[in-house]
Write a protein that holds these residues in place. Structure first.
Motif, short mmCIF file in Angstrom:
data_model
loop_
_atom_site.label_atom_id
_atom_site.label_comp_id
_atom_site.label_asym_id
_atom_site.label_seq_id
_atom_site.Cartn_x
_atom_site.Cartn_y
_atom_site.Cartn_z
N ASN A 239 0.85 -1.21 0.00
CA ASN A 239 0.00 0.00 0.00
C ASN A 239 0.88 1.24 0.00
OD1 ASN A 239 -2.69 -1.18 2.22
ND2 ASN A 239 -2.32 -1.54 0.06
N ASN A 240 0.49 2.22 -0.79
CA ASN A 240 1.22 3.51 -0.85
C ASN A 240 2.73 3.29 -0.97
OD1 ASN A 240 -1.25 4.77 -0.57
ND2 ASN A 240 -1.09 4.93 1.64
N ASP A 241 3.10 2.35 -1.81
CA ASP A 241 4.49 1.99 -2.12
C ASP A 241 5.22 1.29 -0.98
OD1 ASP A 241 4.26 3.12 -4.65
OD2 ASP A 241 4.95 5.08 -3.95
N PHE A 242 5.32 1.96 0.20
CA PHE A 242 6.26 1.40 1.18
C PHE A 242 5.65 0.87 2.47
CE2 PHE A 242 7.73 6.11 1.77
CZ PHE A 242 6.49 6.44 2.28
N HIS A 243 4.35 0.68 2.49
CA HIS A 243 3.76 -0.03 3.63
C HIS A 243 3.33 -1.41 3.12
CE1 HIS A 243 3.79 3.95 5.13
NE2 HIS A 243 2.72 4.35 4.50
N THR A 244 3.56 -2.42 3.93
CA THR A 244 3.33 -3.77 3.40
C THR A 244 2.74 -4.73 4.43
OG1 THR A 244 5.60 -4.33 3.97
CG2 THR A 244 5.19 -3.70 1.72
N SER A 388 10.15 -6.46 -12.06
CA SER A 388 10.56 -5.11 -11.66
C SER A 388 9.38 -4.28 -11.13
CB SER A 388 11.20 -4.39 -12.85
OG SER A 388 10.29 -4.38 -13.92
N GLU A 389 8.20 -4.91 -11.06
CA GLU A 389 7.03 -4.14 -10.63
C GLU A 389 7.00 -3.99 -9.10
OE1 GLU A 389 5.07 -2.62 -12.75
OE2 GLU A 389 6.30 -3.44 -14.37
N THR A 390 6.09 -3.14 -8.66
CA THR A 390 5.98 -2.89 -7.22
C THR A 390 4.55 -3.13 -6.72
OG1 THR A 390 5.54 -0.56 -7.60
CG2 THR A 390 7.82 -1.17 -7.22
N VAL A 397 7.16 -15.32 -3.28
CA VAL A 397 8.45 -15.54 -3.96
C VAL A 397 8.78 -14.27 -4.73
CG1 VAL A 397 9.78 -17.28 -5.21
CG2 VAL A 397 7.52 -17.85 -4.31
N THR A 398 8.94 -13.19 -4.01
CA THR A 398 9.02 -11.89 -4.66
C THR A 398 9.80 -10.88 -3.81
OG1 THR A 398 7.69 -10.03 -5.49
CG2 THR A 398 6.79 -11.24 -3.62
N GLU A 399 10.36 -9.90 -4.52
CA GLU A 399 10.96 -8.75 -3.85
C GLU A 399 10.18 -7.47 -4.19
OE1 GLU A 399 14.97 -9.55 -5.46
OE2 GLU A 399 15.70 -9.51 -3.41
N SER A 400 8.92 -7.65 -4.57
CA SER A 400 8.14 -6.47 -5.00
C SER A 400 8.02 -5.44 -3.87
CB SER A 400 6.75 -6.89 -5.49
OG SER A 400 6.08 -7.62 -4.48
N ALA A 401 7.90 -5.91 -2.63
CA ALA A 401 7.74 -4.96 -1.52
C ALA A 401 9.05 -4.21 -1.24
CB ALA A 401 7.27 -5.69 -0.27
N VAL A 402 10.19 -4.86 -1.52
CA VAL A 402 11.48 -4.16 -1.35
C VAL A 402 11.59 -3.08 -2.43
CG1 VAL A 402 13.98 -4.43 -1.22
CG2 VAL A 402 12.49 -6.27 -0.41
N ARG A 403 11.14 -3.41 -3.65
CA ARG A 403 11.14 -2.37 -4.70
C ARG A 403 10.20 -1.23 -4.32
NH1 ARG A 403 11.63 -7.18 -7.78
NH2 ARG A 403 9.38 -7.46 -8.02
N TRP A 406 11.79 1.27 -2.02
CA TRP A 406 12.68 2.24 -2.66
C TRP A 406 11.92 3.25 -3.50
CZ3 TRP A 406 16.80 2.94 -0.21
CH2 TRP A 406 17.40 1.87 0.46
N LYS A 407 10.82 2.80 -4.08
CA LYS A 407 10.00 3.73 -4.86
C LYS A 407 9.44 4.82 -3.92
CE LYS A 407 6.09 3.56 -8.04
NZ LYS A 407 4.96 2.71 -8.43
N GLY A 408 8.88 4.39 -2.80
CA GLY A 408 8.32 5.35 -1.85
C GLY A 408 9.40 6.21 -1.21
N TYR A 409 10.52 5.59 -0.93
CA TYR A 409 11.65 6.31 -0.30
C TYR A 409 12.13 7.44 -1.21
CZ TYR A 409 16.47 6.91 1.47
OH TYR A 409 17.66 7.42 1.95
N ARG A 410 12.28 7.12 -2.49
CA ARG A 410 12.75 8.15 -3.42
C ARG A 410 11.78 9.33 -3.50
NH1 ARG A 410 14.38 5.79 -9.10
NH2 ARG A 410 14.82 8.01 -9.43
#
Ligand code: FES
Ligand SMILES: [Fe+2]
Length: 415
Positions: A239-244, A388-390, A397-403, A406-410
């Protein structure tokens, strides 16, 4: 690369390839204090259950800034910066406690404040025997402590310095607030606290707690005994990029996925048939109707809320400079828990904390990353598991939340 260039995200980097200097650069750290910790974000500061009595208080931090959360004599929750309005001394020098008379007095020149942070008393205000004293127009209402805006949401207290911070549910997003309410569904009681000091940048831990990829590989005990595996039914919600929210059901294994795991010959699954001398460690209760046995919920930047089997906890991430952070664990149960369930929680939390497995392992991997990248600031990591999606995904089996992090952080850092 010069320091000022580091305030721009390099062209060869995006949220699938993050330059290592973001973990080591002092200017980046300073900017985080400004844009994130003083910016439009909600920061977890306490559970209401930590402040049950009138006059009770807890000292904590929002980023580098020391803050105190209080329950006033009017039963309302307040928070203020723990820095005397006189000459800047720390006012409250205890981690937690109860102020019987509801005041907080700075030891240096004894300016006294109430639970709201308003200035109540100033020694020698009118001087002594006609000498000294403050000017006649000295106005105590102008010299209170810096206030922190607070909200209490389902028994958890959040603070913010920014007027631009959206309301808490909007900030969280739909899935995160739903899962937040799922765990914090009734009054809780604190079972204990542990503190862990980790020599690594706080963002390694922000990544770690949004990363289901490592969870079944690094945490061998949990995988071996079926508490968590990537082959279990679960999801990665963003949610909102960086909450998971990462959730899993320990009873529900995807057989095809499990076969694939075995083909990978991972050390977890070559481990043979281990058994415990004391299997009572793994005895739990299914206490949620949805059958979900694991939830790791992160609210950027400072909170992890967890349910691992019957272990419920909040983890507060407190940066201590760019090279270290403190992780404060507060374990809790519900006030209406049976004694049996409370004992299960107390036993299981041995699996999770810094002296157990999960957090010791996460702390260690954080330090391994921090140590190894010191001289590689302009190189990048690789965050490509599941593309590469978020967006949210119906598996683990994903790193989408880690991406997403970084999207939200930027965005928040304006990098
Ligand atoms: S610094 Fe607190 S009273 Fe002087
Ligand atoms: Fe972990």
């Amino acid at each position: 690369m010069t320091v000022s260039n580091r305030m721009k995200w390099p062209e060869n980097a995006d949220h699938t390839a993050v330059p290592y200097y973001v973990f080591h650069d002092q200017d980046i750290y300073n900017r985080e204090q400004d844009k994130i910790y003083n910016g439009p974000a909600w920061h977890f500061v306490a559970l209401e259950a930590e402040l049950l009595q009138l006059g009770s208080f807890k000292s904590t931090y929002i980023g580098d800034t020391p803050v105190v959360v209080t329950r006033g004599q009017d039963n309302e929750i307040y928070a203020w910066v723990n820095r005397c309005a006189h000459r800047g001394a720390e006012v409250c020098r205890h981690r937690h406690g109860v102020s019987e008379d509801g005041t907080f007095t700075c030891v240096y020149h004894q300016w006294a404040y109430d639970a709201k942070g308003d200035l109540r008393g100033v020694p020698f205000q009118r001087g002594l025997a006609g000498k000294g004293g403050y000017p006649k127009d000295f106005d105590k209402t102008q010299h209170g402590l810096r206030k922190v805006k607070v909200v209490s949401y389902c028994g958890a207290i959040f603070g913010t310095f920014s007027d631009a911070t959206p309301d808490i549910e909007t900030y969280m997003g739909e899935d995160v607030s739903l899962f937040f309410k799922r765990i914090m569904n009734r009054p809780v009681e604190v079972l204990g606290t542990t503190r862990q000091y980790i020599k690594g940048n706080w963002k390694f831990y922000a990544e770690n707690s949004k990363d289901p990829y490592h969870a079944s590989l690094l945490h061998l005990f949990h995988a071996t005994f079926g508490l968590y595996r990537s082959s279990q039914e679960g999801a990665t919600l963003i949610n909102n990029d960086f909450h998971t929210v990462l959730w899993a059901k320990s009873g529900e294994e995807d057989e095809a996925a499990l076969e694939d795991v075995k083909k990978d010959k991972l050390r977890t699954y070559q481990a043979g048939t281990y058994t415990l001398n004391d299997p009572s460690l793994l005895v739990g209760q299914q206490e949620f109707d949805d059958g979900i046995s694991l939830v790791i919920l992160t609210l950027f930047p400072s909170l992890v809320l967890q349910q691992i089997q019957n272990t419920l906890a909040v983890r507060q991430i407190l940066p201590k400079g760019k090279d270290e952070f403190e992780l404060v664990w507060t374990y809790f149960g519900y006030t209406d828990d049976s004694e049996e369930l409370r004992n299960i929680r107390l036993k299981q939390l041995n699996l999770i904390g810094p002296a157990g497995l999960i957090s010791m392992e996460d702390g260690e991997s954080t330090e391994l990353c921090h140590k190894a990248i010191v001289s590689d600031g302009d190189r990048t990591n690789v965050i490509l598991m599941s593309g590469s999606e978020t967006q949210s995904e119906g598996h683990l089996v994903t790193e989408s939340a880690v991406r997403g992090l970084w999207k939200g952080y930027r965005k928040m850092m304006d990098l």
